[in-house]
Design an enzyme around this catalytic site. Structure first.
Site, PDB file in Angstrom:
ATOM      1  N   GLN B 140     -48.435  -9.426 -84.102  1.00 21.79           N
ATOM      2  CA  GLN B 140     -48.406  -9.211 -82.655  1.00 21.79           C
ATOM      3  C   GLN B 140     -47.413 -10.174 -82.013  1.00 21.79           C
ATOM      4  OE1 GLN B 140     -51.735 -10.829 -80.483  1.00 21.79           O
ATOM      5  NE2 GLN B 140     -51.828  -9.067 -79.130  1.00 21.79           N
ATOM      6  N   TYR B 142     -46.520 -11.308 -78.634  1.00 23.21           N
ATOM      7  CA  TYR B 142     -46.785 -11.368 -77.191  1.00 23.21           C
ATOM      8  C   TYR B 142     -46.277 -12.701 -76.608  1.00 23.21           C
ATOM      9  CZ  TYR B 142     -49.819  -7.213 -76.589  1.00 23.21           C
ATOM     10  OH  TYR B 142     -50.313  -5.949 -76.488  1.00 23.21           O
ATOM     11  N   GLU B 258     -58.626  -6.625 -78.484  1.00 22.55           N
ATOM     12  CA  GLU B 258     -58.571  -7.972 -79.039  1.00 22.55           C
ATOM     13  C   GLU B 258     -59.705  -8.827 -78.456  1.00 22.55           C
ATOM     14  OE1 GLU B 258     -54.962 -10.133 -78.234  1.00 22.55           O
ATOM     15  OE2 GLU B 258     -55.414 -11.641 -79.749  1.00 22.55           O
ATOM     16  N   ASN B 378     -59.312 -18.716 -71.754  1.00 17.78           N
ATOM     17  CA  ASN B 378     -60.551 -18.407 -71.037  1.00 17.78           C
ATOM     18  C   ASN B 378     -60.390 -18.579 -69.531  1.00 17.78           C
ATOM     19  OD1 ASN B 378     -61.583 -17.706 -73.438  1.00 17.78           O
ATOM     20  ND2 ASN B 378     -63.138 -19.327 -73.566  1.00 17.78           N
ATOM     21  N   GLU B 379     -59.468 -19.436 -69.126  1.00 14.32           N
ATOM     22  CA  GLU B 379     -59.185 -19.573 -67.694  1.00 14.32           C
ATOM     23  C   GLU B 379     -58.545 -18.298 -67.152  1.00 14.32           C
ATOM     24  OE1 GLU B 379     -58.734 -21.936 -69.971  1.00 14.32           O
ATOM     25  OE2 GLU B 379     -60.335 -23.228 -69.233  1.00 14.32           O
TER      26      GLU B 379
END
Lengths: 369, 396
Positions: B140, B142, B258, B378-379
């Protein structure tokens, strides 16, 4: 069964929500509280709830009920949590479960119908200590002629003041048993307990009080089943109350302006709100799973009841603290509704065991820690 | 009528379960059962596959033959053609005997679902069977050094050369980039468009002079990630997925898979529970002397159970298409935090011995925190939930 509402359940939820919003908005609860009415619930509202099939829907069809199971009872309690409807629905569902579990066929036939129809309010009287401890059972039953008499005391009796009757646990010849005590019985004293949430509670003192025994054998399993059901229903009510307090808080974040902007644009508050949203999303599944497993009688049902009660007690407490904090000064005033949710969450969290109790119950009982 | 149909389908499902159970018993060799489900020890396939041992190779081949490496994908693309309920039964029956996943693959978990939704028929027929058969190993592409949480600010560019794109730039945190055959990549093709609208989703063959990947050593010692460099890499136009400039839509869709996967992996992991680890390490008496530690064990057990129920509910809601689009963000946020909490607890339970540099506990403890960053930190999940689920306003 899937963790998705069935069509019947969706319809039940919609009708319950409509009825509660129309007949029992938070303003009605507030007015009842301010009236100082000792009963602390509204008879005409309760009659309407019963008419619409919202009282003890867990009672089997054969016993005069709807036979919609614990799931239906829980979904109704969740809706009642949104409006803080003060009605003896919780005690009706628990008492009905205790009776169904312990009574003879004849007793079931006589007792369950009037609970479902709302004619009779029957309150469960199980606890004997301030902190929930079902292992503590010191009330005793003595054989007296054809019947029995009870001696001891009960506390935390939900909807117990001015009930028509109580389902009381006591030790009978060395085994736990369940009895029905009628209002006005001799040697019975009922003390009203005024709690922070302005609901109906009582403490009972029994001294040679005449009682009818439900069935004639060990009622341990019936008591356990009643406790499991009550815990899951309280978790469902807490979910409704927490969801409501959260939704109101998010609305407030979008309205309240400080520093020339709405306070909901501050990331410090956004992330705290997003965490509450996340925990509520997970908790919805846990509560439904507990209700479903009780209906299925699965092996883990009793542990899932504890998981749901522990989860919701803690989550509701956290949500209420955040709701008060984010509302600022106004959240602490009696005129504002947030305080009513805060108080109910504290009581419902305490009843039948709080998060500490149920964490310990799982640790020792399920995992052998 | 409805209940008759339900009963029939329940009995069909039960007979499927029995047949599956028997087939798995006969075909899953001992060496493919009850072995740790770790990324590095799995079979990844590809053009130059690493041999996983006799039993795991046989297991992979038998599963691939039935299309059960991708049980829910349509048969025409090399999948197993199972319906969601059958797919779940297969998963449960594999868990029952401790069978490992026959094939580890970002193609299976991420690219495949995106191709099924956004790919042309030609793209589906070309790529999906190769994923199901484990013939191509995907990576991947990204993140970039300057585009992490702010992914849409990526600058790897793809110049339109008529029949192909010429790609230049750098990606980072490419999972197994140095071992992969192909890479699905976000590339800026319209430099003048607003930042979310100038991005395209390209499938790039890594076996060409213009692509180089270099492994990155992590604090756990593993080398799962790589940096990938594009230097005039050539990408034929047929490898553009979705519309040119609309790659962000494909990327976001793929990220939901994901995130769900990262969020629910803690509940599905095999091996002993934390409670069993605690009892083995300290016994009931030892735990009684440390009530704080015992309480943490109980709480982690409760959270893991809740996570499993949430995954079950996500599956059930997904089947009737009433799943909230934000549940994958919730699962990713709370699931990865929980995994890191569990591995910290395992360190406490293991004490000094858990500090063993080559031990499982230390490895996992260093392995879990990166998941709180990967897949959108996570933010970023909290931002998405605030802005999109709760519709709280931007700070201006």
């Amino acid at each position: 069964m899937a963790l998705v509402l069935t069509l019947d359940e969706t319809m039940l939820v919609d009708s319950a929500r409509g009825l509660f919003e129309r007949e029992a908005p938070v303003t009605a609860f507030r007015a009842l509280r301010d009236s100082g009415e000792a009963l602390a619930w509204d008879r005409s509202l309760y009659a309407k709830l019963a008419e619409n099939g919202l009282v003890a829907p867990n009672v089997a069809e054969a016993d005069g009920g709807l036979g919609m199971g614990t799931s239906a009872a829980g979904l109704i309690m969740e809706q009642s949590g949104h409006v803080l409807a003060a009605s003896p629905m919780l005690s009706a569902a628990i008492s009905a479960r205790l009776i169904a579990g312990a009574a003879s066929d004849e007793q079931r036939a006589a007792m369950l119908g009037p609970i479902v129809s709302g004619e009779r309010v029957v309150a469960p009287a199980l606890d004997e200590a301030a902190r929930h401890d079902p292992a503590l059972l010191e009330t005793t039953a003595e054989k007296a002629g054809d019947g029995w008499t009870l001696t001891g005391s009960k506390t935390a009796v939900i909807d117990g003041f001015d009930a028509d009757a109580w389902v009381v646990s006591a030790m009978a010849r060395g085994v736990p048993a369940l009895f029905v005590v009628e209002n006005g019985a001799s040697g019975l004293s009922v003390e009203r307990f005024a709690a922070v949430d302005s609901r109906n509670y009582a403490k009972l003192a029994l001294s040679g009080t005449p009682a009818m025994r439900l069935g004639d054998s060990d009622a341990s399993a019936a008591i356990a089943a009643g406790l499991d059901l009550g815990r899951a229903l309280l978790a469902a009510e807490l979910l409704g109350a927490a969801d409501e307090a959260f939704t109101r808080t998010v609305s407030y974040l979008k309205e309240r302006r400080q520093f020339d902007r709405v306070i909901g644009s501050f990331q410090a508050l956004q992330h705290r709100a997003a965490r509450m949203y996340s925990r509520l999303d997970i908790a919805r599944g846990v509560v439904l799973k507990a209700l479903r497993s009780l209906d299925e009688g699965s092996e883990d049902a009793t542990w899932l009841a504890s998981l749901s009660k522990a989860t919701m007690t803690r989550l509701a407490r956290d949500v209420m603290m955040e709701a008060m904090q984010m509302h600022g000064g106004i959240g602490m005033t009696d005129d504002f509704d947030v305080g009513l949710f805060v108080k109910r969450a504290q009581s419902a969290g305490e009843l039948l065991g709080d998060d500490h109790f149920h964490t310990e119950r799982l640790a020792a009982g399920k995992w052998g820690l | 009528m409805a209940s008759q149909a339900q009963e029939r389908s329940a009995s069909d499902l039960n007979s499927f379960r029995m047949k599956t159970r028997a087939w798995l018993e006969a075909n899953c060799p001992p060496g493919a059962r009850n072995v740790p489900q770790k990324m590095d020890s799995g079979y990844w396939g590809g053009r130059n596959p690493e041999y996983p041992g006799e039993d795991r190779m046989a297991w992979f081949e038998r599963m691939a033959e039935r299309g059960w490496t991708a049980p829910a994908w349509p048969k025409v693309y090399g999948g197993g053609g199972l319906d969601p309920a059958q797919g779940r039964v297969l998963k449960q029956e594999m868990q029952r005997i401790g069978a490992v996943d026959p094939l580890q693959s970002l193609g299976l978990t991420m690219l495949g679902p995106a191709l099924l939704k956004f790919g042309t028929e030609e793209q589906k027929l070309e790529h999906i069977p190769l994923i199901a058969q484990g013939k191509i190993r995907w990576a991947q592409g990204y993140s970039e050094p300057g585009a992490g949480s702010d992914l849409a600010s990526l600058t790897t560019r793809g110049e339109d050369k008529g029949d192909h794109f010429l790609v230049n730039g750098q990606k980072i945190w490419t999972t197994y980039g140095h071992k992969a055959d192909m890479i699905f990549t976000l590339v800026r093709t319209e430099p003048d468009a607003p930042k979310h609208l100038g991005i395209s989703f390209l499938l790039i063959d890594m076996d060409q002079p213009g692509v180089n990947a270099k492994p990155i050593r992590m604090i756990s010692g593993n080398e799962h990630f790589a940096q990938t460099f594009f230097d005039d890499a050539v990408v034929p136009k047929k490898n553009l997925v979705g519309e040119q400039g609309r790659g962000w839509d494909v990327a976001k869709y793929l990220l939901t898979f994901e995130r769900s996967m990262m969020g629910e992996s803690i509940g599905g992991s095999a091996g002993p529970s934390v409670a069993d680890l605690a009892l083995d390490a300290l016994g009931k008496e030892g735990l009684a002397r440390e009530p704080g530690l015992r309480r943490e064990v109980a709480e982690v057990m409760m959270e893991i159970w809740s996570n499993q129920i949430a995954a079950e509910r996500m599956f059930d809601l997904g089947r009737v298409s009433t799943l909230s689009p934000f549940t994958p963000n919730v699962m990713k946020l709370l699931g990865t935090e929980l995994a890191a909490r569990r591995s910290r607890l395992a360190m406490s339970l293991g004490g000094f011995d858990a500090l063993d540099r080559d031990g499982r506990d230390a490895y996992q403890w260093l392995q879990d925190p990166p998941n709180c960053v990967a897949g959108g930190s996570n933010e970023v999940q909290l931002n998405v939930l605030s802005k999109r689920a709760l519709e709280l306003p931007e700070h201006k």
